[in-house]
Scaffold this motif. Structure first.
Motif, short mmCIF file in Angstrom:
data_model
loop_
_atom_site.label_atom_id
_atom_site.label_comp_id
_atom_site.label_asym_id
_atom_site.label_seq_id
_atom_site.Cartn_x
_atom_site.Cartn_y
_atom_site.Cartn_z
N PHE A 285 0.82 -0.97 0.11
CA PHE A 285 0.43 0.09 -0.11
C PHE A 285 0.84 0.68 -0.06
CE2 PHE A 285 -2.74 -3.25 1.46
CZ PHE A 285 -4.17 -2.88 1.34
N THR A 286 1.91 1.58 -1.14
CA THR A 286 2.34 2.52 -1.78
C THR A 286 1.52 3.41 -2.38
OG1 THR A 286 4.00 1.46 -2.15
CG2 THR A 286 4.35 1.59 -0.04
N ALA A 291 6.82 -1.97 -2.39
CA ALA A 291 7.03 -2.55 -0.97
C ALA A 291 7.68 -1.14 0.25
CB ALA A 291 8.01 -4.22 -0.78
N ALA A 292 7.17 -1.04 1.07
CA ALA A 292 7.73 -0.16 2.24
C ALA A 292 8.21 -0.53 3.12
CB ALA A 292 5.98 0.44 2.42
N VAL A 293 8.72 -1.91 3.04
CA VAL A 293 9.95 -2.10 4.05
C VAL A 293 10.52 -3.35 2.97
CG1 VAL A 293 9.41 -3.57 6.70
CG2 VAL A 293 7.79 -2.00 6.08
N LYS A 294 11.97 -2.69 3.16
CA LYS A 294 12.58 -4.35 2.72
C LYS A 294 12.62 -5.26 3.58
CE LYS A 294 16.14 -0.26 1.60
NZ LYS A 294 17.15 0.23 1.89
N ALA A 322 2.92 -8.66 1.92
CA ALA A 322 4.25 -9.30 2.29
C ALA A 322 5.23 -8.95 3.20
CB ALA A 322 5.35 -9.89 0.58
N ASP A 323 4.89 -7.56 2.73
CA ASP A 323 5.99 -6.48 3.88
C ASP A 323 5.63 -5.95 5.40
OD1 ASP A 323 4.48 -4.57 2.22
OD2 ASP A 323 5.90 -3.42 2.70
N ASP A 357 10.76 3.60 5.58
CA ASP A 357 10.48 4.92 6.36
C ASP A 357 9.24 5.14 6.81
OD1 ASP A 357 11.10 8.75 5.98
OD2 ASP A 357 8.45 7.71 4.93
N LEU A 358 8.64 5.50 8.12
CA LEU A 358 7.54 5.47 8.61
C LEU A 358 6.53 6.29 7.94
CD1 LEU A 358 6.48 4.55 11.05
CD2 LEU A 358 7.10 6.42 12.63
N ASP A 359 6.83 7.47 7.37
CA ASP A 359 5.78 8.62 6.87
C ASP A 359 5.01 7.65 5.31
OD1 ASP A 359 5.42 9.89 8.08
OD2 ASP A 359 7.26 11.33 7.30
N THR A 360 6.09 6.63 4.93
CA THR A 360 6.07 6.01 3.73
C THR A 360 5.11 4.36 4.14
OG1 THR A 360 8.04 7.18 2.13
CG2 THR A 360 6.85 4.61 1.56
#
Length: 417
Positions: A285-286, A291-294, A322-323, A357-360
């Motif tokens: 959801f970006t 993915a927002a999280v590696k 997934a992330d 990144d928390l905002d992303t």
């Protein structure tokens, strides 16, 4: 002079509710219905309370308030989640006043009766001879966990179908490894509307044009089909059909269940679960769908898993990518105020500023929640007008009808007792 017409009883309003239409105004506005909703629905259903990640260590606790009930959720020394009424067994004082914290023992601040995190009474000063501490442990509340999600039921005898629901949904959720997740962010938002309007709004995408951020990565096609999709959504629908075919191949290769199970209104624990693709990169959801999280939640070979959506009556919905995962808990505060608690979960070893990144991570759902809060506030304001009469649901709002039918069924069962 004519006498005023007698007020219509709750039972009469429940009995005459027309199928396929919104509820009459008292359901949303009246204090009597608010109390009935707590007792007939929230105190007798399994409700989502928290993610296990909110209680990472023994002694960690949160308190959950539902109408007049306050419940302590705490992780015990065996690392199991326990639930107790937040009421001292001495003279009934509220024990823990903070929303969350960590304790060695649970100590009442009034007369210092002391309980273990398993609820047993450990110390009560100056008691009469023959006093038996084993008779005065904290009153327990039914609690269950499903793949890292914590549910509670305040009823003496909770709905018996929860075991079956858990068995059916756990294979969908467990691959996302939420038991090894941590809380990246939690936001409490108070919506100025009745809780049922919050749930109704969630159960349809008829209004999704009002969510420009969400629509970038999410296919807003709730209950649309080849035959009824509007022209404006035709390109989106065609992308979805292609993405869905590709996603099904991926799910089957990884052994991930994806078939829709929808039993929203024909059982005490109504639920819906489904795995489906996301738009753009299809990963999260970006704004670009990437993915927002590696660090993914689990050892998935790809991040392109779309989303797993899970709805549970009466108070929750969830999105698992997934992330990361996002949980939403709805708690009634008053006839015209509702708490929506949103929690973002990431891998326990993911590092903010390095892996995400928390905002992303939070931007799309934080923006969507604010937009939904405005929508349901407008709905509540309109229903408060004497001019309001119930209106018909669109065919794309079938899950709203399912929710209301489930709700009315719960009220009827309670009132018939």
């Amino acid at each position: 002079m004519n006498a005023p017409a007698p007020a219509t009883s709750a039972a009469d309003l429940v009995a005459r509710r027309p199928v396929g239409h919104s509820l009459e105004a008292p359901f949303y506005l009246s204090d009597d219905f608010f109390g009935l909703d707590i007792e007939a629905v929230f105190a007798r259903s399994w409700i989502f309370a928290a993610a296990e990640a909110e209680l990472p260590e023994p002694g960690d606790y949160i308190t959950v308030t539902v109408g007049p009930y306050s419940v302590i959720l705490v992780r015990d020394d065996d690392e199991e989640v326990r639930a107790f009424h937040n009421v001292c067994r001495h003279r009934g004082a509220r024990i823990l006043n903070q929303e969350r914290g960590s304790v060695g023992n649970i100590v009442c601040g009034y007369h210092h009766w002391t309980y273990g995190v398993d609820g047993t009474l450990l110390h009560a000063e100056s008691q009469a001879p023959g006093f038996d501490p084993s008779c005065f442990g904290l009153k327990s509340v039914h609690v269950r966990t499903i793949a890292g999600l914590v549910f509670l039921c305040l009823a003496a005898q909770p709905p018996s179908d929860f075991d079956e629901v858990a068995d059916r949904v756990e294979p969908y959720i467990a691959p996302h490894n939420l038991r090894h997740a941590k809380v990246a962010k939690q936001i409490d938002l108070v919506e100025h509307a009745n809780w049922k309007l919050t749930m109704e709004n969630n159960r349809e995408c008829y209004h999704c044009a009002g969510h420009p951020e969400l629509q970038r990565c999410y296919f807003p096609l709730y209950n649309f089909t080849e035959k009824n999709v509007p022209p404006a959504l035709r390109p989106t629908y065609e992308r979805f059909v292609k993405a869905e075919a590709e996603a099904h191949e991926t799910y089957e290769s990884l052994g991930l269940p994806y078939a829709t199970i929808e039993e929203l209104d024909n059982r005490p624990t109504g639920f819906r679960i489904q795995r489906e693709p996301l738009d753009l990169a299809g990963e999260s959801f970006t704004a670009d769908g990437k993915a927002a999280v590696k660090r993914l939640l689990a050892d998935f070979p790809t991040a392109r898993l779309g989303r797993l959506g899970f709805h549970l009556q009466p108070n929750a919905w969830f999105h698992f990518a997934a992330d990361h995962a996002v949980t939403f808990a709805v708690i009634p505060l008053a006839p015209d105020r509702t708490l929506v608690r949103t929690t973002w979960l990431v891998h326990a070893e993911a590092v903010e500023g390095v892996d995400y990144d928390l905002d992303t991570l939070t931007h799309i759902w934080a923006a969507t929640n604010e937009q939904d809060a405005a929508f349901v506030a407008r709905a509540h304001q309109g229903i408060s007008s004497p001019a309001y009469v119930p209106g018909p649901y669109s065919p794309t709002e079938s899950q709203v009808e399912d929710f209301i039918n489930w709700y009315i069924t719960r009220l009827k069962a309670y009132l018939e007792r």
